[in-house]
Scaffold this motif. Structure first.
Motif, PDB file in Angstrom:
ATOM      1  N   TYR A   1      11.943  34.923   5.608  1.00  0.00           N
ATOM      2  CA  TYR A   1      11.681  35.722   4.400  1.00  0.00           C
ATOM      3  C   TYR A   1      12.863  36.604   4.019  1.00  0.00           C
ATOM      4  CZ  TYR A   1       7.127  34.083   5.817  1.00  0.00           C
ATOM      5  OH  TYR A   1       6.096  33.272   6.189  1.00  0.00           O
ATOM      6  N   LEU A   2      14.001  36.401   4.697  1.00  0.00           N
ATOM      7  CA  LEU A   2      15.205  37.160   4.341  1.00  0.00           C
ATOM      8  C   LEU A   2      15.576  36.881   2.887  1.00  0.00           C
ATOM      9  CD1 LEU A   2      17.770  38.819   5.444  1.00  0.00           C
ATOM     10  CD2 LEU A   2      18.874  36.597   5.542  1.00  0.00           C
ATOM     11  N   THR A   3      15.885  37.945   2.139  1.00  0.00           N
ATOM     12  CA  THR A   3      16.252  37.767   0.736  1.00  0.00           C
ATOM     13  C   THR A   3      17.764  37.689   0.567  1.00  0.00           C
ATOM     14  OG1 THR A   3      14.320  39.090   0.185  1.00  0.00           O
ATOM     15  CG2 THR A   3      15.918  38.716  -1.590  1.00  0.00           C
TER      16      THR A   3
ATOM     17  N   LEU B   1      20.621  43.490   6.451  1.00  0.00           N
ATOM     18  CA  LEU B   1      19.670  42.442   6.070  1.00  0.00           C
ATOM     19  C   LEU B   1      18.632  43.017   5.122  1.00  0.00           C
ATOM     20  CD1 LEU B   1      19.645  41.681   9.741  1.00  0.00           C
ATOM     21  CD2 LEU B   1      20.317  39.918   8.125  1.00  0.00           C
ATOM     22  N   VAL B   2      18.444  42.334   4.001  1.00  0.00           N
ATOM     23  CA  VAL B   2      17.554  42.853   2.967  1.00  0.00           C
ATOM     24  C   VAL B   2      16.370  41.900   2.775  1.00  0.00           C
ATOM     25  CG1 VAL B   2      17.412  43.646   0.562  1.00  0.00           C
ATOM     26  CG2 VAL B   2      19.586  43.830   1.811  1.00  0.00           C
ATOM     27  N   PHE B   3      15.163  42.452   2.867  1.00  0.00           N
ATOM     28  CA  PHE B   3      13.930  41.687   2.679  1.00  0.00           C
ATOM     29  C   PHE B   3      13.186  42.299   1.490  1.00  0.00           C
ATOM     30  CE2 PHE B   3      14.079  39.482   6.779  1.00  0.00           C
ATOM     31  CZ  PHE B   3      14.939  40.298   7.491  1.00  0.00           C
ATOM     32  N   VAL B   4      12.976  41.484   0.459  1.00  0.00           N
ATOM     33  CA  VAL B   4      12.307  41.995  -0.745  1.00  0.00           C
ATOM     34  C   VAL B   4      10.925  41.365  -0.854  1.00  0.00           C
ATOM     35  CG1 VAL B   4      12.477  42.253  -3.260  1.00  0.00           C
ATOM     36  CG2 VAL B   4      14.558  42.205  -1.870  1.00  0.00           C
TER      37      VAL B   4
ATOM     38  N   ALA C   1      13.829  42.308  11.880  1.00  0.00           N
ATOM     39  CA  ALA C   1      14.592  41.354  11.066  1.00  0.00           C
ATOM     40  C   ALA C   1      14.177  39.911  11.345  1.00  0.00           C
ATOM     41  CB  ALA C   1      16.086  41.527  11.326  1.00  0.00           C
ATOM     42  N   GLU C   2      13.729  39.628  12.571  1.00  0.00           N
ATOM     43  CA  GLU C   2      13.437  38.239  12.930  1.00  0.00           C
ATOM     44  C   GLU C   2      11.975  37.849  12.681  1.00  0.00           C
ATOM     45  OE1 GLU C   2      15.319  37.291  16.707  1.00  0.00           O
ATOM     46  OE2 GLU C   2      17.186  38.228  16.024  1.00  0.00           O
ATOM     47  N   ASN C   3      11.147  38.825  12.253  1.00  0.00           N
ATOM     48  CA  ASN C   3       9.736  38.530  12.004  1.00  0.00           C
ATOM     49  C   ASN C   3       9.245  38.953  10.622  1.00  0.00           C
ATOM     50  OD1 ASN C   3       8.561  37.648  14.830  1.00  0.00           O
ATOM     51  ND2 ASN C   3       9.994  39.315  15.207  1.00  0.00           N
ATOM     52  N   ALA C   4       9.928  39.941  10.025  1.00  0.00           N
ATOM     53  CA  ALA C   4       9.373  40.613   8.851  1.00  0.00           C
ATOM     54  C   ALA C   4       9.069  39.678   7.693  1.00  0.00           C
ATOM     55  CB  ALA C   4      10.330  41.701   8.379  1.00  0.00           C
ATOM     56  N   LYS C   5       7.886  39.924   7.114  1.00  0.00           N
ATOM     57  CA  LYS C   5       7.538  39.335   5.826  1.00  0.00           C
ATOM     58  C   LYS C   5       7.087  40.516   4.968  1.00  0.00           C
ATOM     59  CE  LYS C   5       4.559  36.138   3.443  1.00  0.00           C
ATOM     60  NZ  LYS C   5       3.322  35.357   3.449  1.00  0.00           N
ATOM     61  N   VAL C   6       7.967  40.917   4.058  1.00  0.00           N
ATOM     62  CA  VAL C   6       7.656  42.098   3.253  1.00  0.00           C
ATOM     63  C   VAL C   6       6.781  41.660   2.086  1.00  0.00           C
ATOM     64  CG1 VAL C   6       8.632  43.968   1.862  1.00  0.00           C
ATOM     65  CG2 VAL C   6       9.801  43.215   3.943  1.00  0.00           C
ATOM     66  N   THR C   7       5.635  42.340   1.914  1.00  0.00           N
ATOM     67  CA  THR C   7       4.776  41.997   0.768  1.00  0.00           C
ATOM     68  C   THR C   7       4.963  42.981  -0.374  1.00  0.00           C
ATOM     69  OG1 THR C   7       2.923  43.245   1.668  1.00  0.00           O
ATOM     70  CG2 THR C   7       3.038  40.912   2.253  1.00  0.00           C
ATOM     71  N   HIS C   8       5.176  44.283  -0.022  1.00  0.00           N
ATOM     72  CA  HIS C   8       5.362  45.309  -1.056  1.00  0.00           C
ATOM     73  C   HIS C   8       6.650  46.070  -0.790  1.00  0.00           C
ATOM     74  CE1 HIS C   8       1.091  44.461  -1.212  1.00  0.00           C
ATOM     75  NE2 HIS C   8       1.036  45.041  -2.394  1.00  0.00           N
ATOM     76  N   GLY C   9       7.486  46.210  -1.799  1.00  0.00           N
ATOM     77  CA  GLY C   9       8.712  47.002  -1.659  1.00  0.00           C
ATOM     78  C   GLY C   9       9.809  46.234  -0.948  1.00  0.00           C
ATOM     79  N   ARG C  10      10.700  46.998  -0.311  1.00  0.00           N
ATOM     80  CA  ARG C  10      11.855  46.383   0.342  1.00  0.00           C
ATOM     81  C   ARG C  10      12.059  46.951   1.740  1.00  0.00           C
ATOM     82  NH1 ARG C  10      17.271  46.921  -2.872  1.00  0.00           N
ATOM     83  NH2 ARG C  10      16.628  49.102  -2.832  1.00  0.00           N
TER      84      ARG C  10
ATOM     85  N   PHE D   1       5.017  47.646   2.404  1.00  0.00           N
ATOM     86  CA  PHE D   1       4.213  46.991   3.446  1.00  0.00           C
ATOM     87  C   PHE D   1       4.983  45.822   4.060  1.00  0.00           C
ATOM     88  CE2 PHE D   1       0.892  44.244   5.208  1.00  0.00           C
ATOM     89  CZ  PHE D   1       0.319  45.165   6.083  1.00  0.00           C
ATOM     90  N   VAL D   2       5.174  45.913   5.363  1.00  0.00           N
ATOM     91  CA  VAL D   2       5.895  44.871   6.106  1.00  0.00           C
ATOM     92  C   VAL D   2       4.882  44.146   6.983  1.00  0.00           C
ATOM     93  CG1 VAL D   2       7.816  44.376   7.664  1.00  0.00           C
ATOM     94  CG2 VAL D   2       7.923  46.378   6.164  1.00  0.00           C
ATOM     95  N   ASP D   3       4.682  42.875   6.676  1.00  0.00           N
ATOM     96  CA  ASP D   3       3.686  42.078   7.400  1.00  0.00           C
ATOM     97  C   ASP D   3       4.360  41.295   8.527  1.00  0.00           C
ATOM     98  OD1 ASP D   3       1.210  41.183   7.929  1.00  0.00           O
ATOM     99  OD2 ASP D   3       0.983  39.924   6.151  1.00  0.00           O
ATOM    100  N   ASN D   4       3.519  40.708   9.387  1.00  0.00           N
ATOM    101  CA  ASN D   4       3.989  39.809  10.443  1.00  0.00           C
ATOM    102  C   ASN D   4       4.697  40.547  11.584  1.00  0.00           C
ATOM    103  OD1 ASN D   4       3.795  37.151  11.194  1.00  0.00           O
ATOM    104  ND2 ASN D   4       5.917  36.697  10.666  1.00  0.00           N
TER     105      ASN D   4
END
Ligand SMILES: [Zn+2]
Length: 376
Positions: free
Chosen positions: A40-42, A64-67, A96-105, A352-355
């Motif tokens: 999910y890395l952006t 590393l940016v996750f949007v 960084a190796e698990n995150a799935k961001v649903t809201h925000g960054r 919100f950071v899922d996973n």
């Protein structure tokens, strides 16, 4: 061939061999600094994107940016300000190796003072790497130093004069990233790194910034959230949430007179809610015995068990020690609690950071379940 010429040739060959061996050793010092981001890395950026004076220097490092799909606020997590505090980078890597961001960054810097990862502190017997076993092979992670490598920033001044209030510190502290804020765009290397992080906070409009640290078990500030004045209320609410989850964490106000530190300067030089987290790391402590890669991961040292029995520590230090997995679980859960509290305060800027595993999941399954093995 006369003797002088022969001696000259031998000296040249020896010098060449020394250079070749040193070069090979120097090129291997970046092993253990790999990041394997989640799908999910952006975007992968570099810290030099925020301060071009860092480009091509040993201070440049990955950002590393996750949007998320839904808009919201921005959370920055910084690991590796101090290279000998393993829970920081491992927490950042786990995110960084698990995150799935649903809201925000979510923005993650796993190895903030990258130069600090090219050496270890002299006379500390610290290992250069440590290993976390995963189901698919070992993950090897670099252990570094509290300070920037003197090869990259030399010489130290006799006295380091902190830029904000002129406080005088030991000369070596000129290489301490967490005394270098707010930093300067074209100052010495550590100062450039500090400036770049603060520029990232300002230009990316970061709402919540968390600097991950560890300290020795005998240090009074441990298992704590150090909060900037404006962030205090948020820290109180987050610590209550954590208490009900069974994670006890103290709150410390960022001291007004202690300049150059992240929780003070990030908050004073931007609108961010700034926090610093501490967990207890036996590999850093002055009372420890045998020091090796195992101690970094197990956090188990018989001298600390004895010290705790005699009431000499500020943290509970059980017989099984304070393993890395517990320290990382503590940091990760606190990050989630701070993001949740921010989202309650500002529902329109929800983050919100899922996973991400919970404290219980992580301590039951082990860190290796959430990290990629080192690729060969
Ligand atoms: Zn630290």
């Amino acid at each position: 061939m006369d003797k002088t010429r022969l001696r000259g040739i031998i000296i040249i060959i020896t010098a060449f061999l020394v250079v070749a061996v040193s070069f090979k050793w120097f090129s291997s010092v970046t092993t253990g600094l790999e990041v394997y981001p989640s799908p999910y890395l952006t975007e992968k950026k570099m810290l030099s994107d925020y301060n071009p004076n860092l480009a091509g220097t040993p201070g440049d490092t990955e950002v590393l940016v996750f949007v998320g799909e839904e808009p919201g606020g921005t959370l920055l997590v910084v690991g590796g300000s101090h290279g000998d505090e393993a829970a920081g980078p491992v927490t950042a890597l786990l995110l960084a190796e698990n995150a799935k961001v649903t809201h925000g960054r979510l923005i993650v810097i796993p190895f903030a003072n990258r130069s600090g990862y090219t050496h270890t502190l002299p006379q500390e017997a610290h290992p250069s790497t440590y290993v976390i076993p995963t189901p698919r092979g070992d993950r090897v992670i670099k252990f570094g130093s509290r300070l920037t490598n003197p090869i990259h920033q030399w010489p130290d001044p006799t006295v380091y004069v902190q830029q904000v209030d002129g406080q005088k510190l030991a000369g070596t502290e000129a290489r301490n990233l967490n005394r270098a804020f707010p930093g300067s765009a074209d100052g010495h290397l550590t100062s450039r790194v500090a400036w770049a992080i603060l520029e990232l906070i300002r230009t990316e409009n970061v709402d919540v910034a968390i600097d991950l640290h560890e300290s020795s078990p005998e240090y009074p500030v441990n298992n704590a959230i150090v909060a900037h004045d404006r962030a205090m209320e948020m820290a109180v609410f987050a610590s209550l949430d954590l208490y009900f989850e069974g994670v006890e964490i103290g709150i410390e106000p960022s001291p007004l007179g202690l300049r150059g530190l992240s929780h003070r300067e990030w908050g004073d030089n931007s609108d961010v809610y700034a926090f610093l987290l501490e967990s207890a790391n036996a590999a850093q402590g002055r009372l420890r015995g045998k020091t090796d890669a195992e101690l970094v991961v197990s956090g188990k040292d018989p001298m600390y068990v004895k010290s705790h029995e005699r009431g000499r520590l500020y943290v509970r230090y059980p017989d099984h020690g304070i393993p890395l997995v517990e320290r990382v679980a503590r940091h990760t859960t606190t990050i989630q609690a701070l993001a949740n509290t921010f989202s309650e305060f500002y529902p329109d800027r929800r983050i919100f950071v899922d996973n991400i595993p919970s404290y219980a999941e992580m301590t039951a399954a082990g860190l290796g379940s959430y990290l990629a093995p080192t690729a060969h």
